[in-house]
Write a protein that holds these residues in place. Structure first.
Motif, mmCIF file in Angstrom:
data_model
loop_
_atom_site.group_PDB
_atom_site.id
_atom_site.type_symbol
_atom_site.label_atom_id
_atom_site.label_comp_id
_atom_site.label_asym_id
_atom_site.label_seq_id
_atom_site.Cartn_x
_atom_site.Cartn_y
_atom_site.Cartn_z
ATOM 1 N N ARG A 126 -13.048 87.527 22.875
ATOM 2 C CA ARG A 126 -13.569 86.171 22.703
ATOM 3 C C ARG A 126 -13.788 85.960 21.223
ATOM 4 O O ARG A 126 -14.135 86.886 20.507
ATOM 5 C CB ARG A 126 -14.934 86.058 23.388
ATOM 6 C CG ARG A 126 -14.841 86.154 24.871
ATOM 7 C CD ARG A 126 -15.027 84.784 25.421
ATOM 8 N NE ARG A 126 -15.207 84.852 26.848
ATOM 9 C CZ ARG A 126 -15.787 83.874 27.525
ATOM 10 N NH1 ARG A 126 -16.280 82.838 26.908
ATOM 11 N NH2 ARG A 126 -15.892 83.952 28.823
ATOM 12 N N SER A 127 -13.617 84.758 20.757
ATOM 13 C CA SER A 127 -14.030 84.505 19.395
ATOM 14 C C SER A 127 -15.107 83.431 19.447
ATOM 15 O O SER A 127 -15.133 82.600 20.338
ATOM 16 C CB SER A 127 -12.859 84.074 18.536
ATOM 17 O OG SER A 127 -12.251 82.944 19.091
ATOM 18 N N VAL A 130 -12.784 78.550 17.360
ATOM 19 C CA VAL A 130 -11.344 78.561 17.103
ATOM 20 C C VAL A 130 -11.014 78.247 15.658
ATOM 21 O O VAL A 130 -9.904 78.463 15.223
ATOM 22 C CB VAL A 130 -10.608 77.563 18.015
ATOM 23 C CG1 VAL A 130 -10.525 78.087 19.405
ATOM 24 C CG2 VAL A 130 -11.258 76.201 17.979
ATOM 25 N N THR A 131 -11.956 77.727 14.914
ATOM 26 C CA THR A 131 -11.639 77.355 13.549
ATOM 27 C C THR A 131 -12.743 77.820 12.614
ATOM 28 O O THR A 131 -13.889 77.964 13.007
ATOM 29 C CB THR A 131 -11.417 75.838 13.417
ATOM 30 O OG1 THR A 131 -11.726 75.459 12.078
ATOM 31 C CG2 THR A 131 -12.297 75.066 14.334
ATOM 32 N N GLY A 132 -12.386 78.054 11.369
ATOM 33 C CA GLY A 132 -13.339 78.578 10.407
ATOM 34 C C GLY A 132 -14.345 77.551 9.916
ATOM 35 O O GLY A 132 -15.367 77.910 9.344
ATOM 36 N N VAL A 133 -14.063 76.263 10.154
ATOM 37 C CA VAL A 133 -14.998 75.233 9.704
ATOM 38 C C VAL A 133 -16.170 75.160 10.684
ATOM 39 O O VAL A 133 -15.963 75.190 11.893
ATOM 40 C CB VAL A 133 -14.279 73.868 9.613
ATOM 41 C CG1 VAL A 133 -15.274 72.768 9.308
ATOM 42 C CG2 VAL A 133 -13.203 73.921 8.561
ATOM 43 N N VAL A 134 -17.381 75.097 10.134
ATOM 44 C CA VAL A 134 -18.587 75.058 10.972
ATOM 45 C C VAL A 134 -18.445 73.993 12.053
ATOM 46 O O VAL A 134 -18.100 72.847 11.763
ATOM 47 C CB VAL A 134 -19.802 74.721 10.100
ATOM 48 C CG1 VAL A 134 -21.022 74.499 10.955
ATOM 49 C CG2 VAL A 134 -20.062 75.829 9.113
ATOM 50 N N ASN A 135 -18.653 74.358 13.292
ATOM 51 C CA ASN A 135 -18.600 73.359 14.354
ATOM 52 C C ASN A 135 -19.616 73.696 15.429
ATOM 53 O O ASN A 135 -20.220 74.765 15.426
ATOM 54 C CB ASN A 135 -17.190 73.266 14.945
ATOM 55 C CG ASN A 135 -16.714 74.580 15.488
ATOM 56 O OD1 ASN A 135 -17.226 75.050 16.492
ATOM 57 N ND2 ASN A 135 -15.764 75.200 14.813
ATOM 58 N N THR A 136 -19.806 72.759 16.340
ATOM 59 C CA THR A 136 -20.854 72.881 17.351
ATOM 60 C C THR A 136 -20.721 74.174 18.147
ATOM 61 O O THR A 136 -21.691 74.890 18.357
ATOM 62 C CB THR A 136 -20.800 71.682 18.303
ATOM 63 O OG1 THR A 136 -20.859 70.501 17.516
ATOM 64 C CG2 THR A 136 -21.946 71.700 19.269
ATOM 65 N N GLU A 137 -19.465 74.462 18.552
ATOM 66 C CA GLU A 137 -19.246 75.641 19.385
ATOM 67 C C GLU A 137 -19.686 76.911 18.654
ATOM 68 O O GLU A 137 -20.339 77.788 19.222
ATOM 69 C CB GLU A 137 -17.763 75.715 19.715
ATOM 70 C CG GLU A 137 -17.421 76.745 20.758
ATOM 71 C CD GLU A 137 -15.932 76.988 20.787
ATOM 72 O OE1 GLU A 137 -15.258 76.761 19.767
ATOM 73 O OE2 GLU A 137 -15.453 77.420 21.835
ATOM 74 N N ILE A 139 -21.884 77.206 16.246
ATOM 75 C CA ILE A 139 -23.337 77.277 16.107
ATOM 76 C C ILE A 139 -23.977 77.673 17.429
ATOM 77 O O ILE A 139 -24.853 78.537 17.482
ATOM 78 C CB ILE A 139 -23.890 75.930 15.611
ATOM 79 C CG1 ILE A 139 -23.347 75.636 14.225
ATOM 80 C CG2 ILE A 139 -25.401 75.933 15.596
ATOM 81 C CD1 ILE A 139 -23.533 74.228 13.792
ATOM 82 N N VAL A 140 -23.495 77.045 18.512
ATOM 83 C CA VAL A 140 -24.099 77.344 19.821
ATOM 84 C C VAL A 140 -23.888 78.808 20.177
ATOM 85 O O VAL A 140 -24.811 79.496 20.631
ATOM 86 C CB VAL A 140 -23.497 76.413 20.899
ATOM 87 C CG1 VAL A 140 -23.881 76.876 22.281
ATOM 88 C CG2 VAL A 140 -23.960 74.991 20.677
#
Lengths: 492, 439
Positions: A126-127, A130-137, A139-140
């Motif tokens: 699991r990662s 999916v992307t290196g830019v800070v996103n909701t997923e 952070i959660v």
């Protein structure tokens, strides 16, 4: 989110419970870790981290995993022995504290290392995002990791406070039970690793032991939580009673009364905290294991039986609404062959795709319909509806059929050819091909696979006779197709 | 008891507390703005990567740089590499052929339009040739039809799609983009004369069958059947690029690694990747199938805003950290004064037997409330500010992300806590006897 908390809990819960229990082993007051305990934990975590890295770099997950589980197994087994035998005597005499202390430290280090390794390997595929830019997923998921660690730490610390009030023999008994569970689960994990590494020979007894233990092993976390809660309940009995106070009691007695009340309140608060943390962990684990991680269920398959001409007839009117219509046919040897019909276009352009409910790549997990989409359960790929009935990619394996006016006609022989795509077997009565006796497929004493079919025999004689010349008894039975042949185009 | 004492002391020293709250609010507003921008782009990227449908652009390997002025490509077509139209069916012949929903070739050229109601002089426009719903015979499906109606289902036509019937002469019907149509005052049914911008070669008279709205570059272009543009440019059987629409599954670790370098995968991983419908593996298979082609997934956000944010992310983090530290220091000095002012009260509590952590909890609890108030204020200001910045930087508004609320509140409270560590520690050094005497 729940995945990460659950993965952490499954891997590190034994450590948390042991952290709560070892203070009573090493005779520490107020649930403090034994001297050097933090050092042992850190050493364990670092060891686990290094092992994870080593496994990732050399891609030697099996070797490293077996090694770590093996080490932990040895430590747990030795600790258990010490606990059950020698130690009980020595502790009563007031000796053996050094041994107890060392046992506690080794337990902490071993379970810390194993926990870190297991947590890392459970989430290896699991990662966080999916992307290196800070996103909701991202952070959660990171928050879930923090919350998981905090919950386990709280369980260990609060648990230790509560356990310190419990009878010592009970705490040690619970520790012994936890270690026993871990030894059994660990032995199966180590045996599986050794089997995979070819270090020990494969025998049906070993396989059955590994399979049975590893099936129940994930539930150990629940049992350990429950044990800790039981300990907490046991402390209720030892909690100080607050006696009723007479109105005319002297002030000294009033002071004593207030002190007792304060202590009782204090202890009750720790118990409530323990119950809160344990119940929350329990709920998250149960949610993840019993609900969130389950694969989607297949819709029910309508059973079909071929008519006297050996054909299955399905009116197009029944299946042209664009939904997935699943059917199941039980072959002579008990294989349950699922297939489905679906209108590939719309109501005006009816073209029915007739396919097996299996994929030549992913196997027989089947396909489900979600809204307008047809999805392969095993790999999650969306199937392009108009292409259903064509071989290739992750498409369902095509099933040979004829369109006769307003009915789809499928020959029993064609369904039977696809039986080896499916692993599900139901109980049926079959016929012994040699002597013609009726045999139950699940209880037959002898069986033989030939041409993709399984034959069942009522006794050794017919089995040997069949084995000597299978062709003699299987005339007229075409060989079944294997899954790798699923790409072949069928007309229809 | 602690709660009651906390409640009492909250309203004391209002001026200083509001000052502290405003300090926190300022840093919270900054963090909210930067964070909202970053998360908005990050979420859009994640959504793009996790979607179940993707577009792949297939173009010649050695593509000449486009020479785009005012949205019109002036690069002479003769210098460009092209793909063979005859190779298109090969795209539907790869391992994941069934997952390819449709494909539409493109051939774009700068053209002059004459005959519009409103033009005294000819207008220079982009002329795009493509399939609308075009037959493309495949080995296993001779009746297969595809084109932009399959690959771009959100394109809307006011009027009719051009008739692409290949039985007779090439179709002479075109679509005109909505923006261009309003600029040139073109209506459905009008007749236009198209000629190449580069030379004064043969002109074609075409009929406008409909007005096209796409929300994209085609709104400013004339979209014609591929064969018409090929005939005008003399590039029969050639296309510049092909847009492929495929059903895929979300990207994950494996596909990310494969995207970087397929050579690094082990044989087993390569098989898994190849046999899984990642957009990267489908693109890889298209490259294998079509000679001289490069296939790239089109990730719109990742290619535009994602690049910007990805590069300045560390900068954003540093600025946020600096803001937090500055606010924490300001709070620290304010808190110090509070502790000194209330030293007698603290001395009394100590004398009455309060434990150290209880007194500290009182101060920290108060600080947390100040942090919460400041955080909420900063959040409100920051969300508004993010809209302004988003519009000026990316030209689009920023969606409100619920995740900013807990993050900013937690960061604000942590800021105040950070600032309160030193003052709270000084509590323990207070001696009840001294402070109660007034020393």
């Amino acid at each position: 989110m729940a995945f990460y908390i659950a993965a952490l809990a499954h891997a590190l819960l034994p450590l948390a419970v042991i952290m709560a229990l070892v203070p009573s082993l090493a005779r520490r007051a107020n649930g403090a870790l034994p001297a050097g305990g933090v050092l042992a934990l850190v050493a364990g975590f670092v060891g686990g981290g290094v092992a994870t890295l080593a496994a990732a770099i050399n891609s030697s997950e099996i070797v490293v995993g077996t090694l770590i589980h093996g080490l932990t197994l040895v430590v747990a087994a030795l600790a258990l022995l010490a606990l059950v035998g020698l130690l009980a005597v020595l502790i009563r005499r007031g000796k053996g504290t050094v041994l107890a202390h060392a046992t506690a430290l080794f337990l902490l280090a071993a379970f810390a290392a194993r926990g870190i390794y297991d947590a890392a390997s459970a989430s290896a595929n699991r990662s966080l995002t999916v992307t290196g830019v800070v996103n909701t997923e991202m952070i959660v998921n990171s928050a879930a990791l923090v919350i998981g660690v905090a919950l386990l730490l709280a369980l260990a610390l609060v648990g230790a406070r509560v356990v310190a009030r419990a009878p010592r023999w009970l705490a040690l008994a619970v520790l012994a039970l936890v270690l026993a569970m871990e030894v059994v689960a660990g032995s199966a994990a180590v045996m599986l690793g050794l089997l995979k590494l070819d270090a020990i020979g494969v025998s049906s007894g070993r396989i059955s032991y590994v399979a049975k233990v590893l099936m129940v092993a994930p539930w150990a976390a629940y049992a350990e939580l429950a044990l800790l809660l039981i300990l907490g309940i046991a402390t209720v009995l030892r909690s100080p009673r607050v006696p009723p106070l007479a109105d005319a009691a002297p002030s000294a007695e009033r002071v004593e009364h207030r002190k007792v009340r304060a202590r009782a309140l204090f202890e009750r608060r720790w118990r409530t905290r323990l119950a809160g943390v344990a119940v929350f962990l329990f709920a998250v684990l149960a949610y993840q294991d019993l609900y969130a991680s389950l694969p989607p269920a297949l819709s029910a398959a309508a059973p079909v039986t071929p008519d006297e001409k050996g054909e299955v007839r399905i009116p197009i009117e029944q299946v042209k609404d664009g939904d997935l219509h699943r059917y199941a046919y039980v072959a002579a040897d008990g294989h349950r062959v699922r297939f489905f019909l679906i209108n590939r276009y719309d109501a005006e352009h009816v073209r029915i795709g007739v396919v097996f409910d299996a994929c030549m790549i992913c196997g027989d997990d089947g396909y489900i319909q979600r809204g307008e989409e047809i999805i392969c359960i095993a790999c999650g790929v969306r199937i392009f509806k108009p292409s259903i009935g064509k071989p290739g990619g992750c498409n369902p394996i095509p099933l040979k059929h004829q369109v006769a006016g307003d009915t789809i006609v499928i020959a029993k022989a064609d369904l039977d050819k696809g039986a080896s795509y499916f692993s599900e077997v139901v109980e049926v009565d079959t016929v012994d091909p040699v002597n013609g006796e009726s045999v139950n497929n699940l209880k037959a004493p002898y069986r033989y696979d030939y041409g993709g079919r399984t034959y069942f025999f009522s006794g050794k004689d017919s089995y040997e006779a069949f084995k000597a010349d299978p062709g003699k008894y299987t005339k007229g039975n075409e060989a079944r197709r294997l899954r790798v042949q699923g790409h072949e185009q069928v007309e229809g | 008891m602690l709660g009651r004492m906390l409640w009492r002391s909250v309203l004391e020293g209002r001026r200083r507390k509001s000052l502290a709250a405003i300090t926190v609010a300022l840093s919270a507003a900054l963090i909210t703005t930067l964070f909202s921008l970053s998360v908005d782009v990050g979420d859009k990227m994640a959504k793009e990567m996790k979607s179940y449908g993707s577009n792949i652009r297939v173009s010649p390997k050695a593509e000449a740089m486009p020479l785009v002025i005012d949205g019109v490509d002036y690069n002479p077509l003769k210098d460009q590499d092209t793909l063979e139209e005859a190779d298109l069916p090969k795209i539907k012949d790869i391992f994941w052929r069934n997952n390819i929903v449709g494909l539409s070739p493109r051939l774009a050229v700068a053209a002059r339009v004459e005959g519009a109601a409103d033009t005294s002089k000819p207008a220079e426009v982009n002329l795009v040739g493509t399939y609308f719903d075009h037959p493309l015979a495949l080995p296993d499906d001779p009746d297969y039809r595809t084109g932009v109606r399959a690959t771009n289902p959100f394109w809307r036509v006011d009027g009719a799609w051009p008739n692409e019937d290949m039985a007779g002469a090439p179709s002479e019907e075109v679509l005109v983009g909505a923006n261009l149509a309003s600029r040139l005052d073109v209506k459905t049914g009008d007749e236009l004369t198209l000629s190449l911008a580069a030379d004064s070669g043969a002109a074609e008279t075409v009929k406008v069958s409909g007005i096209l709205s796409t929300g994209d570059a085609e709104d400013d272009a004339v979209v014609a059947p591929l064969a018409l543009v090929q005939g005008m440019t003399g590039l029969e059987g050639q296309v510049q690029s092909v847009d492929v629409s495929a059903l895929t599954i979300p990207e994950n670790e494996l596909s990310n690694r494969a995207r970087r370098d397929t050579g690094q995968l082990t044989a087993e991983e390569y098989d898994v990747w190849y046999c899984t419908a990642y957009v990267s593996s489908i693109a890889h298979q298209i490259e294998e199938a079509v000679p001289n082609a490069a296939a790239r997934p089109i990730w719109q956000v990742a290619a535009s805003e994602g690049v910007v944010i990805g590069r300045i992310q560390v900068l954003l983090l540093t600025v946020s950290l600096a803001a937090i530290l500055a606010a924490a220091m300001a709070v620290s000095s304010l808190m110090n004064t509070t502790v000194l002012e209330r030293s007698r009260e603290i001395g009394l509590m100590k004398a009455l037997g309060a434990r150290r952590w209880e007194i500290q909890a009182l101060f920290l609890g108060e600080a947390a409330m100040v942090g919460l108030v400041g955080g909420v204020l900063g959040l409100i200001v920051g969300v508004g500010l993010a809209q302004v910045v988003g519009r000026s930087v990316f030209g689009t508004g920023i969606d409100f992300q619920w995740i900013t609320v807990p993050i900013v509140l937690v960061v604000s409270v942590a800021t105040v806590m950070l600032g309160s560590i030193l003052p709270a520690r000084s509590i323990s050094s207070l001696s009840p006897a001294e402070v109660l005497h007034g020393h």
